[in-house]
Write a protein that holds these residues in place. Structure first.
Motif, PDB file in Angstrom:
ATOM      1  N   GLU A  23       0.837  -1.204   0.000  1.00  0.00           N
ATOM      2  CA  GLU A  23       0.000   0.000   0.000  1.00  0.00           C
ATOM      3  C   GLU A  23       0.876   1.259   0.000  1.00  0.00           C
ATOM      4  O   GLU A  23       0.584   2.237  -0.683  1.00  0.00           O
ATOM      5  CB  GLU A  23      -0.945   0.011   1.210  1.00  0.00           C
ATOM      6  N   GLY A  24       1.973   1.240   0.762  1.00  0.00           N
ATOM      7  CA  GLY A  24       2.895   2.369   0.794  1.00  0.00           C
ATOM      8  C   GLY A  24       3.565   2.583  -0.548  1.00  0.00           C
ATOM      9  O   GLY A  24       3.707   3.718  -1.022  1.00  0.00           O
ATOM     10  N   ALA A  25       3.965   1.492  -1.187  1.00  0.00           N
ATOM     11  CA  ALA A  25       4.603   1.593  -2.508  1.00  0.00           C
ATOM     12  C   ALA A  25       3.619   2.137  -3.535  1.00  0.00           C
ATOM     13  O   ALA A  25       3.987   2.954  -4.381  1.00  0.00           O
ATOM     14  CB  ALA A  25       5.137   0.224  -2.932  1.00  0.00           C
ATOM     15  N   ILE A  26       2.373   1.721  -3.453  1.00  0.00           N
ATOM     16  CA  ILE A  26       1.357   2.227  -4.379  1.00  0.00           C
ATOM     17  C   ILE A  26       1.122   3.711  -4.152  1.00  0.00           C
ATOM     18  O   ILE A  26       1.000   4.487  -5.107  1.00  0.00           O
ATOM     19  CB  ILE A  26       0.047   1.417  -4.255  1.00  0.00           C
ATOM     20  N   ALA A  27       1.090   4.128  -2.895  1.00  0.00           N
ATOM     21  CA  ALA A  27       0.898   5.553  -2.586  1.00  0.00           C
ATOM     22  C   ALA A  27       2.043   6.381  -3.166  1.00  0.00           C
ATOM     23  O   ALA A  27       1.822   7.441  -3.761  1.00  0.00           O
ATOM     24  CB  ALA A  27       0.791   5.762  -1.081  1.00  0.00           C
ATOM     25  N   LEU A  28       3.280   5.901  -3.013  1.00  0.00           N
ATOM     26  CA  LEU A  28       4.426   6.605  -3.596  1.00  0.00           C
ATOM     27  C   LEU A  28       4.326   6.635  -5.119  1.00  0.00           C
ATOM     28  O   LEU A  28       4.581   7.656  -5.756  1.00  0.00           O
ATOM     29  CB  LEU A  28       5.737   5.939  -3.182  1.00  0.00           C
ATOM     30  N   TYR A  29       3.963   5.506  -5.694  1.00  0.00           N
ATOM     31  CA  TYR A  29       3.832   5.399  -7.154  1.00  0.00           C
ATOM     32  C   TYR A  29       2.797   6.396  -7.672  1.00  0.00           C
ATOM     33  O   TYR A  29       3.031   7.109  -8.641  1.00  0.00           O
ATOM     34  CB  TYR A  29       3.438   3.961  -7.515  1.00  0.00           C
ATOM     35  N   THR A  34       4.765   9.840 -10.371  1.00  0.00           N
ATOM     36  CA  THR A  34       4.148  10.186 -11.659  1.00  0.00           C
ATOM     37  C   THR A  34       4.963  11.231 -12.412  1.00  0.00           C
ATOM     38  O   THR A  34       4.890  11.309 -13.634  1.00  0.00           O
ATOM     39  CB  THR A  34       2.703  10.692 -11.460  1.00  0.00           C
ATOM     40  N   VAL A  35       5.747  12.007 -11.695  1.00  0.00           N
ATOM     41  CA  VAL A  35       6.631  12.993 -12.326  1.00  0.00           C
ATOM     42  C   VAL A  35       7.616  12.283 -13.258  1.00  0.00           C
ATOM     43  O   VAL A  35       7.950  12.791 -14.320  1.00  0.00           O
ATOM     44  CB  VAL A  35       7.341  13.803 -11.224  1.00  0.00           C
ATOM     45  N   LEU A  36       8.054  11.085 -12.862  1.00  0.00           N
ATOM     46  CA  LEU A  36       8.983  10.318 -13.705  1.00  0.00           C
ATOM     47  C   LEU A  36       8.332   9.939 -15.025  1.00  0.00           C
ATOM     48  O   LEU A  36       8.964   9.989 -16.079  1.00  0.00           O
ATOM     49  CB  LEU A  36       9.464   9.067 -12.967  1.00  0.00           C
ATOM     50  N   CYS A  37       7.068   9.559 -14.947  1.00  0.00           N
ATOM     51  CA  CYS A  37       6.355   9.201 -16.180  1.00  0.00           C
ATOM     52  C   CYS A  37       6.204  10.427 -17.070  1.00  0.00           C
ATOM     53  O   CYS A  37       6.387  10.340 -18.286  1.00  0.00           O
ATOM     54  CB  CYS A  37       4.995   8.604 -15.840  1.00  0.00           C
ATOM     55  N   SER A  38       5.903  11.573 -16.469  1.00  0.00           N
ATOM     56  CA  SER A  38       5.790  12.812 -17.245  1.00  0.00           C
ATOM     57  C   SER A  38       7.113  13.169 -17.902  1.00  0.00           C
ATOM     58  O   SER A  38       7.149  13.584 -19.067  1.00  0.00           O
ATOM     59  CB  SER A  38       5.346  13.964 -16.344  1.00  0.00           C
ATOM     60  N   MET A  39       8.203  12.993 -17.167  1.00  0.00           N
ATOM     61  CA  MET A  39       9.529  13.283 -17.726  1.00  0.00           C
ATOM     62  C   MET A  39       9.831  12.345 -18.895  1.00  0.00           C
ATOM     63  O   MET A  39      10.378  12.767 -19.914  1.00  0.00           O
ATOM     64  CB  MET A  39      10.605  13.157 -16.639  1.00  0.00           C
ATOM     65  N   ALA A  40       9.470  11.082 -18.742  1.00  0.00           N
ATOM     66  CA  ALA A  40       9.701  10.112 -19.815  1.00  0.00           C
ATOM     67  C   ALA A  40       8.859  10.461 -21.040  1.00  0.00           C
ATOM     68  O   ALA A  40       9.334  10.375 -22.169  1.00  0.00           O
ATOM     69  CB  ALA A  40       9.374   8.704 -19.326  1.00  0.00           C
ATOM     70  N   GLU A  47      10.196   3.479 -23.783  1.00  0.00           N
ATOM     71  CA  GLU A  47      10.592   2.351 -22.936  1.00  0.00           C
ATOM     72  C   GLU A  47      10.391   2.687 -21.462  1.00  0.00           C
ATOM     73  O   GLU A  47       9.922   1.848 -20.689  1.00  0.00           O
ATOM     74  CB  GLU A  47      12.048   1.972 -23.192  1.00  0.00           C
ATOM     75  N   ALA A  48      10.738   3.906 -21.060  1.00  0.00           N
ATOM     76  CA  ALA A  48      10.556   4.314 -19.670  1.00  0.00           C
ATOM     77  C   ALA A  48       9.074   4.400 -19.316  1.00  0.00           C
ATOM     78  O   ALA A  48       8.667   4.023 -18.212  1.00  0.00           O
ATOM     79  CB  ALA A  48      11.238   5.655 -19.404  1.00  0.00           C
ATOM     80  N   GLN A  49       8.261   4.874 -20.247  1.00  0.00           N
ATOM     81  CA  GLN A  49       6.820   4.939 -20.001  1.00  0.00           C
ATOM     82  C   GLN A  49       6.234   3.538 -19.814  1.00  0.00           C
ATOM     83  O   GLN A  49       5.417   3.314 -18.922  1.00  0.00           O
ATOM     84  CB  GLN A  49       6.108   5.639 -21.158  1.00  0.00           C
ATOM     85  N   ILE A  50       6.662   2.616 -20.639  1.00  0.00           N
ATOM     86  CA  ILE A  50       6.191   1.231 -20.527  1.00  0.00           C
ATOM     87  C   ILE A  50       6.649   0.625 -19.206  1.00  0.00           C
ATOM     88  O   ILE A  50       5.872  -0.047 -18.515  1.00  0.00           O
ATOM     89  CB  ILE A  50       6.663   0.398 -21.734  1.00  0.00           C
ATOM     90  N   ALA A  51       7.902   0.883 -18.830  1.00  0.00           N
ATOM     91  CA  ALA A  51       8.430   0.370 -17.563  1.00  0.00           C
ATOM     92  C   ALA A  51       7.634   0.928 -16.386  1.00  0.00           C
ATOM     93  O   ALA A  51       7.295   0.202 -15.443  1.00  0.00           O
ATOM     94  CB  ALA A  51       9.914   0.718 -17.418  1.00  0.00           C
ATOM     95  N   PHE A  52       7.320   2.211 -16.436  1.00  0.00           N
ATOM     96  CA  PHE A  52       6.542   2.842 -15.375  1.00  0.00           C
ATOM     97  C   PHE A  52       5.161   2.177 -15.272  1.00  0.00           C
ATOM     98  O   PHE A  52       4.688   1.857 -14.188  1.00  0.00           O
ATOM     99  CB  PHE A  52       6.401   4.341 -15.645  1.00  0.00           C
ATOM    100  N   ASN A  53       4.543   1.934 -16.397  1.00  0.00           N
ATOM    101  CA  ASN A  53       3.245   1.273 -16.429  1.00  0.00           C
ATOM    102  C   ASN A  53       3.347  -0.148 -15.863  1.00  0.00           C
ATOM    103  O   ASN A  53       2.476  -0.592 -15.112  1.00  0.00           O
ATOM    104  CB  ASN A  53       2.705   1.241 -17.856  1.00  0.00           C
ATOM    105  N   ASP A  54       4.418  -0.861 -16.229  1.00  0.00           N
ATOM    106  CA  ASP A  54       4.616  -2.226 -15.736  1.00  0.00           C
ATOM    107  C   ASP A  54       4.809  -2.254 -14.226  1.00  0.00           C
ATOM    108  O   ASP A  54       4.319  -3.157 -13.547  1.00  0.00           O
ATOM    109  CB  ASP A  54       5.818  -2.883 -16.424  1.00  0.00           C
ATOM    110  N   ILE A  55       5.528  -1.279 -13.700  1.00  0.00           N
ATOM    111  CA  ILE A  55       5.718  -1.191 -12.244  1.00  0.00           C
ATOM    112  C   ILE A  55       4.365  -1.015 -11.556  1.00  0.00           C
ATOM    113  O   ILE A  55       4.061  -1.669 -10.557  1.00  0.00           O
ATOM    114  CB  ILE A  55       6.683  -0.049 -11.877  1.00  0.00           C
ATOM    115  N   TYR A  60      -0.174  -3.121  -8.270  1.00  0.00           N
ATOM    116  CA  TYR A  60      -1.602  -3.386  -8.102  1.00  0.00           C
ATOM    117  C   TYR A  60      -1.878  -4.884  -8.052  1.00  0.00           C
ATOM    118  O   TYR A  60      -2.737  -5.342  -7.292  1.00  0.00           O
ATOM    119  CB  TYR A  60      -2.411  -2.726  -9.218  1.00  0.00           C
ATOM    120  N   GLY A  61      -1.142  -5.666  -8.838  1.00  0.00           N
ATOM    121  CA  GLY A  61      -1.274  -7.122  -8.792  1.00  0.00           C
ATOM    122  C   GLY A  61      -0.847  -7.682  -7.446  1.00  0.00           C
ATOM    123  O   GLY A  61      -1.502  -8.569  -6.894  1.00  0.00           O
ATOM    124  N   LEU A  62       0.261  -7.155  -6.911  1.00  0.00           N
ATOM    125  CA  LEU A  62       0.733  -7.592  -5.600  1.00  0.00           C
ATOM    126  C   LEU A  62      -0.318  -7.314  -4.534  1.00  0.00           C
ATOM    127  O   LEU A  62      -0.620  -8.168  -3.701  1.00  0.00           O
ATOM    128  CB  LEU A  62       2.050  -6.886  -5.255  1.00  0.00           C
TER     129      LEU A  62
END
Length: 101
Positions: A23-29, A34-40, A47-55, A60-62
């Motif tokens: 839950e803490g990791a999801i809150a951080l994500y 999200t700034v990282l995704c915007s930068m990508a 590739e970075a956008q896809i990686a961010f989505n995969d994370i 959420y799966g975990l």
């Protein structure tokens, strides 16, 4: 029976802690990364956008798996309780507010 009870207690505590970490990791994500995704996206780095989505998908799966495991454990403890005896998962009292007199 003692080993099974000890396992259930240890599993309950670890599932609870792992769920809190997820839950803490999801809150951080959701709130800070999200700034990282915007930068990508701004850098046109697909590739970075896809990686961010995969994370995010992995987090959420975990969380979903942890919810299922906690529910299964809860049901196992309830079904294992001797008739007429209330069965709890050792950690439950830690998260409950004290009753008011």
């Amino acid at each position: 029976m003692k080993q099974e009870t000890n396992f259930l207690s240890v599993a309950a505590n670890h599932f609870s802690e792992m769920r809190l970490m997820a839950e803490g990791a999801i809150a951080l994500y959701e709130n800070q990364a999200t700034v990282l995704c915007s930068m990508a996206r701004d850098a046109d780095n697909h590739e970075a956008q896809i990686a961010f989505n995969d994370i995010g998908a992995a987090l959420y799966g975990l969380r979903s798996h942890m919810e299922e495991l906690q529910e299964a454990l809860h049901q196992a403890v309830l079904l294992d309780a001797p008739e007429g005896e209330e069965k709890t998962l050792g950690f439950a009292d830690t998260f409950q507010e004290p009753e008011k007199d």
